[in-house]
Design an enzyme around this catalytic site. Structure first.
Site, PDB file in Angstrom:
ATOM      1  N   ASP A   1       0.848  -1.185   0.000  1.00  0.00           N
ATOM      2  CA  ASP A   1       0.000   0.000   0.000  1.00  0.00           C
ATOM      3  C   ASP A   1       0.889   1.242   0.000  1.00  0.00           C
ATOM      4  O   ASP A   1       1.897   1.312   0.691  1.00  0.00           O
ATOM      5  CB  ASP A   1      -0.918  -0.006   1.237  1.00  0.00           C
ATOM      6  CG  ASP A   1      -2.049   0.978   1.095  1.00  0.00           C
ATOM      7  OD1 ASP A   1      -3.214   0.547   0.965  1.00  0.00           O
ATOM      8  OD2 ASP A   1      -1.783   2.208   1.121  1.00  0.00           O
TER       9      ASP A   1
ATOM     10  N   GLU B   1     -12.317   3.183  -1.238  1.00  0.00           N
ATOM     11  CA  GLU B   1     -11.821   4.284  -2.070  1.00  0.00           C
ATOM     12  C   GLU B   1     -11.576   3.846  -3.505  1.00  0.00           C
ATOM     13  O   GLU B   1     -11.771   4.622  -4.431  1.00  0.00           O
ATOM     14  CB  GLU B   1     -10.503   4.834  -1.497  1.00  0.00           C
ATOM     15  CG  GLU B   1     -10.647   5.512  -0.155  1.00  0.00           C
ATOM     16  CD  GLU B   1      -9.286   5.820   0.471  1.00  0.00           C
ATOM     17  OE1 GLU B   1      -8.248   5.684  -0.216  1.00  0.00           O
ATOM     18  OE2 GLU B   1      -9.281   6.176   1.657  1.00  0.00           O
TER      19      GLU B   1
ATOM     20  N   HIS C   1     -10.120  -5.412  -3.414  1.00  0.00           N
ATOM     21  CA  HIS C   1      -8.806  -5.595  -2.795  1.00  0.00           C
ATOM     22  C   HIS C   1      -9.003  -5.998  -1.347  1.00  0.00           C
ATOM     23  O   HIS C   1      -9.949  -5.562  -0.699  1.00  0.00           O
ATOM     24  CB  HIS C   1      -7.956  -4.318  -2.860  1.00  0.00           C
ATOM     25  CG  HIS C   1      -8.654  -3.079  -2.390  1.00  0.00           C
ATOM     26  ND1 HIS C   1      -9.614  -2.444  -3.143  1.00  0.00           N
ATOM     27  CD2 HIS C   1      -8.544  -2.374  -1.244  1.00  0.00           C
ATOM     28  CE1 HIS C   1     -10.062  -1.390  -2.492  1.00  0.00           C
ATOM     29  NE2 HIS C   1      -9.441  -1.324  -1.323  1.00  0.00           N
TER      30      HIS C   1
HETATM   31  P1  AMP Z   1      -9.843   1.208   0.436  1.00  0.00           P
HETATM   32  O1  AMP Z   1     -10.106   2.431   1.271  1.00  0.00           O
HETATM   33  O2  AMP Z   1     -10.158  -0.064   1.167  1.00  0.00           O
HETATM   34  O3  AMP Z   1     -10.484   1.314  -0.926  1.00  0.00           O
HETATM   35  O4  AMP Z   1      -8.269   1.150   0.230  1.00  0.00           O
HETATM   36  C1  AMP Z   1      -7.604   1.685  -0.860  1.00  0.00           C
HETATM   37  C2  AMP Z   1      -6.129   1.643  -0.549  1.00  0.00           C
HETATM   38  O5  AMP Z   1      -5.418   1.806  -1.747  1.00  0.00           O
HETATM   39  C3  AMP Z   1      -5.658   2.739   0.418  1.00  0.00           C
HETATM   40  O6  AMP Z   1      -5.072   2.133   1.554  1.00  0.00           O
HETATM   41  C4  AMP Z   1      -4.632   3.514  -0.415  1.00  0.00           C
HETATM   42  O7  AMP Z   1      -3.534   3.952   0.347  1.00  0.00           O
HETATM   43  C5  AMP Z   1      -4.226   2.480  -1.452  1.00  0.00           C
HETATM   44  N1  AMP Z   1      -3.694   3.004  -2.703  1.00  0.00           N
HETATM   45  C6  AMP Z   1      -4.227   3.975  -3.485  1.00  0.00           C
HETATM   46  N2  AMP Z   1      -3.479   4.168  -4.580  1.00  0.00           N
HETATM   47  C7  AMP Z   1      -2.455   3.269  -4.505  1.00  0.00           C
HETATM   48  C8  AMP Z   1      -1.335   2.959  -5.329  1.00  0.00           C
HETATM   49  N3  AMP Z   1      -1.095   3.614  -6.490  1.00  0.00           N
HETATM   50  N4  AMP Z   1      -0.482   1.996  -4.939  1.00  0.00           N
HETATM   51  C9  AMP Z   1      -0.686   1.330  -3.774  1.00  0.00           C
HETATM   52  N5  AMP Z   1      -1.720   1.570  -2.953  1.00  0.00           N
HETATM   53  C10 AMP Z   1      -2.594   2.536  -3.299  1.00  0.00           C
END
Ligand code: AMP
Length: 120
Positions: free
Chosen positions: A32, A98, A103
């Site tokens: 992440d 988000e 995931h």
């Molecule tokens: P969620 O809130 O469960 O949708 O988690 C989305 C996650 O994706 C968050 O923890 C972000 O920090 C992570 N994230 C967003 N963009 C990226 C990226 N380019 N590479 C790795 N993690 C990411």
């Protein structure tokens, strides 16, 4: 319904980089970008699924098995299975999802505290 422009779709297409932990036929695991624990890794299926709800309804048995096995294999690759870890997946607005590509988060590396913060 599935947004091909979401950031994890771009990672799968290798349009943007990721720190990859594991790649299989069915799944990709990567760190992440904003870690919330000493170890914070995301595992995603390679198929175009929005959430666990979508995946559980539409994915093939091979995709489901491949994704679940990749979660365990990622944890073992990280070496976190002995001390323990947390697997979490946010689905939809109430959970604060988000990125609209399924995931699961793997959190590890410290005591992770209660499952949810106490509110209401
Ligand atoms: P969620 O809130 O469960 O949708 O988690 C989305 C996650 O994706 C968050 O923890 C972000 O920090 C992570 N994230 C967003 N963009 C990226 C990226 N380019 N590479 C790795 N993690 C990411």
């Amino acid at each position: 319904m599935y947004d091909q422009a979401n950031v994890f779709a771009k990672i799968l297409r290798k349009e943007i980089p990721a720190k990859v932990v594991l790649e299989t036929e069915y799944a990709l695991a990567f760190h992440d970008v904003h870690p919330q624990a000493p170890i914070h890794v995301l595992v995603i299926p390679k198929g175009a699924y929005v959430s666990m709800d979508d995946f559980s309804a539409r994915a093939t048995p091979d995709e489901i098995a491949g994704f679940v096995r990749a979660i365990g294999e990622t944890a073992r690759t990280l070496g976190v299975e002995a001390d323990g870890y947390r697997v979490l997946s946010n689905v939809g607005a109430a959970a604060g999802q988000e990125v609209p590509h399924l995931h699961v988060h793997i959190f590890a590396g410290r005591s992770l505290g209660p499952m949810l913060s106490k509110r209401d």
